[in-house]
Write a protein that holds these residues in place. Structure first.
Motif, mmCIF file in Angstrom:
data_model
loop_
_atom_site.group_PDB
_atom_site.id
_atom_site.type_symbol
_atom_site.label_atom_id
_atom_site.label_comp_id
_atom_site.label_asym_id
_atom_site.label_seq_id
_atom_site.Cartn_x
_atom_site.Cartn_y
_atom_site.Cartn_z
ATOM 1 N N ALA A 136 -12.131 -2.157 5.437
ATOM 2 C CA ALA A 136 -12.725 -0.654 5.171
ATOM 3 C C ALA A 136 -11.712 0.117 4.446
ATOM 4 O O ALA A 136 -11.990 1.338 4.031
ATOM 5 C CB ALA A 136 -13.146 0.031 6.229
ATOM 6 N N SER A 137 -10.378 -0.343 4.631
ATOM 7 C CA SER A 137 -9.073 0.435 3.969
ATOM 8 C C SER A 137 -9.386 0.892 2.565
ATOM 9 O O SER A 137 -10.031 -0.069 1.818
ATOM 10 C CB SER A 137 -7.918 -0.084 4.199
ATOM 11 N N ASN A 138 -9.093 2.041 2.114
ATOM 12 C CA ASN A 138 -9.262 2.089 0.786
ATOM 13 C C ASN A 138 -7.675 1.884 0.071
ATOM 14 O O ASN A 138 -7.722 2.247 -1.386
ATOM 15 C CB ASN A 138 -9.385 3.804 0.625
ATOM 16 N N ARG A 139 -6.737 1.306 0.959
ATOM 17 C CA ARG A 139 -5.735 0.935 0.254
ATOM 18 C C ARG A 139 -5.437 -0.486 -0.187
ATOM 19 O O ARG A 139 -5.809 -1.513 0.593
ATOM 20 C CB ARG A 139 -4.645 1.036 1.492
ATOM 21 N N THR A 140 -5.493 -0.569 -1.632
ATOM 22 C CA THR A 140 -5.424 -1.879 -2.252
ATOM 23 C C THR A 140 -4.290 -1.998 -2.804
ATOM 24 O O THR A 140 -4.028 -3.662 -3.483
ATOM 25 C CB THR A 140 -6.482 -1.928 -3.205
ATOM 26 N N THR A 141 -3.206 -1.269 -2.952
ATOM 27 C CA THR A 141 -1.875 -1.546 -3.453
ATOM 28 C C THR A 141 -0.844 -1.339 -2.485
ATOM 29 O O THR A 141 -0.820 -0.465 -1.782
ATOM 30 C CB THR A 141 -1.872 -0.821 -4.787
ATOM 31 N N LEU A 142 0.536 -1.807 -2.909
ATOM 32 C CA LEU A 142 1.631 -1.375 -2.088
ATOM 33 C C LEU A 142 1.794 0.114 -2.183
ATOM 34 O O LEU A 142 2.224 0.768 -1.145
ATOM 35 C CB LEU A 142 2.835 -2.102 -2.345
ATOM 36 N N GLU A 143 1.579 0.647 -3.513
ATOM 37 C CA GLU A 143 1.992 2.170 -3.861
ATOM 38 C C GLU A 143 0.976 3.043 -2.690
ATOM 39 O O GLU A 143 1.472 3.944 -2.359
ATOM 40 C CB GLU A 143 1.591 2.331 -5.080
ATOM 41 N N GLN A 144 -0.136 2.393 -2.610
ATOM 42 C CA GLN A 144 -1.074 3.224 -1.756
ATOM 43 C C GLN A 144 -0.998 3.416 -0.293
ATOM 44 O O GLN A 144 -1.653 3.634 0.671
ATOM 45 C CB GLN A 144 -2.495 2.675 -2.036
ATOM 46 N N ALA A 172 13.182 -1.472 0.853
ATOM 47 C CA ALA A 172 13.575 -0.379 1.488
ATOM 48 C C ALA A 172 12.906 0.958 0.858
ATOM 49 O O ALA A 172 12.574 1.942 1.512
ATOM 50 C CB ALA A 172 14.986 -0.160 1.790
ATOM 51 N N ASP A 173 12.781 0.686 -0.342
ATOM 52 C CA ASP A 173 12.357 2.167 -1.119
ATOM 53 C C ASP A 173 10.901 2.195 -0.632
ATOM 54 O O ASP A 173 10.270 3.409 -0.730
ATOM 55 C CB ASP A 173 12.661 1.876 -2.621
ATOM 56 N N LEU A 174 10.003 1.098 -0.865
ATOM 57 C CA LEU A 174 8.957 1.179 -0.455
ATOM 58 C C LEU A 174 8.572 1.568 0.812
ATOM 59 O O LEU A 174 7.521 2.556 1.258
ATOM 60 C CB LEU A 174 8.132 -0.093 -0.614
ATOM 61 N N ALA A 175 9.432 1.031 1.886
ATOM 62 C CA ALA A 175 9.318 1.293 3.130
ATOM 63 C C ALA A 175 9.407 2.925 3.387
ATOM 64 O O ALA A 175 8.843 3.670 4.471
ATOM 65 C CB ALA A 175 10.114 0.535 4.160
ATOM 66 N N ALA A 176 10.579 3.441 2.596
ATOM 67 C CA ALA A 176 10.902 4.845 2.843
ATOM 68 C C ALA A 176 9.446 5.795 2.615
ATOM 69 O O ALA A 176 9.298 6.807 2.954
ATOM 70 C CB ALA A 176 11.855 5.403 1.735
ATOM 71 N N THR A 177 8.578 5.212 2.002
ATOM 72 C CA THR A 177 7.141 5.978 1.553
ATOM 73 C C THR A 177 6.175 6.014 2.734
ATOM 74 O O THR A 177 5.475 6.613 2.641
ATOM 75 C CB THR A 177 6.511 5.587 0.101
ATOM 76 N N PHE A 178 6.350 4.966 3.590
ATOM 77 C CA PHE A 178 5.391 4.921 4.792
ATOM 78 C C PHE A 178 5.702 6.131 5.622
ATOM 79 O O PHE A 178 6.532 6.835 5.547
ATOM 80 C CB PHE A 178 5.972 3.688 5.404
ATOM 81 N N GLY A 179 4.496 6.442 6.347
ATOM 82 C CA GLY A 179 4.262 7.306 7.284
ATOM 83 C C GLY A 179 5.172 7.142 8.449
ATOM 84 O O GLY A 179 6.007 7.781 9.130
ATOM 85 N N SER A 180 5.189 5.819 8.896
ATOM 86 C CA SER A 180 5.832 4.930 9.978
ATOM 87 C C SER A 180 6.002 3.701 9.679
ATOM 88 O O SER A 180 5.258 3.108 9.134
ATOM 89 C CB SER A 180 5.472 5.377 11.325
ATOM 90 N N THR A 225 -0.435 -8.172 -3.996
ATOM 91 C CA THR A 225 0.930 -8.170 -4.326
ATOM 92 C C THR A 225 1.851 -8.282 -3.200
ATOM 93 O O THR A 225 1.808 -7.567 -2.022
ATOM 94 C CB THR A 225 1.577 -6.812 -5.038
ATOM 95 N N PRO A 226 2.473 -9.526 -2.986
ATOM 96 C CA PRO A 226 3.467 -9.657 -1.797
ATOM 97 C C PRO A 226 4.522 -8.951 -1.785
ATOM 98 O O PRO A 226 5.136 -8.418 -2.955
ATOM 99 C CB PRO A 226 3.686 -11.252 -1.986
ATOM 100 N N LEU A 227 5.209 -8.803 -0.647
ATOM 101 C CA LEU A 227 6.468 -8.049 -0.310
ATOM 102 C C LEU A 227 7.752 -8.829 -0.966
ATOM 103 O O LEU A 227 8.722 -8.290 -1.528
ATOM 104 C CB LEU A 227 6.882 -7.674 1.019
#
Length: 280
Positions: A136-144, A172-180, A225-227
């Motif tokens: 049900a998530s609206n997140r379909t890309t890594l950027e989201q 690490a740059d991607l992880a920096a965008t996470f809330g946690s 898209t894989p990590l």
């Protein structure tokens, strides 16, 4: 006369004792040589995470099972080794390996980034690090995933990728965008957290994602898209080349005679694909 007789008796006893001791020493050496077979061992003790399906887990009958354990058991059989599956605390794997409590870590074990710490077998399985969210998530890309709470297993390949600088091939740059970004002891627990809504996403191995999705139809989806892409290998104590080579050679034999393909088909519904097998 008594002194002479006594001396003869003592001398005879000394010779007899020396012969006995010599025989014991010789027997011990032969037993040791006999016990150490190919790879320099007589018993293969495999350290694994019992909450890591499909590579190692507790089956419906309560016994340890899994793709990697089946591979290891067959390798041990072909080399004449006794086999033991040792469920371990994943955090303790290095200490157990160095102490000799286990011979190897064989459990969907990523070799990339760990080459300096272990001696590895030849890589045998292709893998990816991926992210799973609820359907049900609206997140379909890594950027989201920006602002999302993401969970992974402690000391996992996914965690390593997310902590490695982007300039060095990490995310690490991607992880920096996470809330946690949080960790947990095993992936079963991570997916329970995802199911309950405590976290928004789980970063894990491709096979773990495929297993969870097949086990829970319609509940989860994988972000396309894989990590990262990586390879699985068997990890041994640094410098234990003899055992690593013996295991690699036996896995190649098992591939050649169809055993590997049969095991991949056995665990196909768990997310194992023969197309990802590397060791020919």
């Amino acid at each position: 006369m008594k002194k002479a007789r006594f001396a003869v008796i003592v001398a005879a006893a000394t010779v007899a004792l020396a012969l006995v001791l010599s025989g014991c020493a010789g027997s011990g050496t032969n037993s040791s040589d006999k016990a150490a077979g190919s790879g320099g061992i007589s018993k293969l003790t495999v350290g694994f995470d019992s909450s890591y399906p499909p590579y190692g887990f507790v089956g419906d009958d309560g016994s340890y099972t899994g793709f990697d354990l089946d591979l290891a058991k067959e390798v041990a059989k072909r080399n004449g080794w006794e086999f033991e599956a040792s469920a371990i605390d994943w955090d303790a794997k290095d200490a157990l390996l160095q102490s000799g409590s286990i011979n190897c870590v064989w459990n969907g074990f990523t070799m990339e980034g760990r080459e300096k710490s272990y001696t590895f077998s030849d890589p045998y399985m292709l893998n990816e690090q991926v992210v799973v969210v609820k359907s049900a998530s609206n997140r379909t890309t890594l950027e989201q995933l920006a602002g999302a709470s993401v969970m992974t297993q402690v000391d996992s390949a996914a965690l390593d990728v997310l902590e490695t600088p982007t300039a060095e091939g990490g995310q690490a740059d991607l992880a920096a965008t996470f809330g946690s970004l949080s960790t947990i002891g095993d992936y079963n627990g991570a997916f329970l957290q995802l199911e309950s809504g405590v976290v928004d996403a789980v970063a894990c191995d491709l096979s773990i994602a495929q297993y969870q999705m097949s086990k829970n139809p319609g509940k989860y989806v994988q972000i396309e898209t894989p990590l990262s892409s990586e390879r699985y290998a068997v990890g041994f104590a640094k410098g234990n080349t003899e055992l690593a080579q013996a295991v690699s050679a036996t896995l190649k034999e098992m591939e050649a005679d169809g055993t590997v393909k049969a095991l991949c088909e056995k665990y196909a519904t768990y997310g194992i694909s023969y197309d990802n097998w590397l060791l020919k």
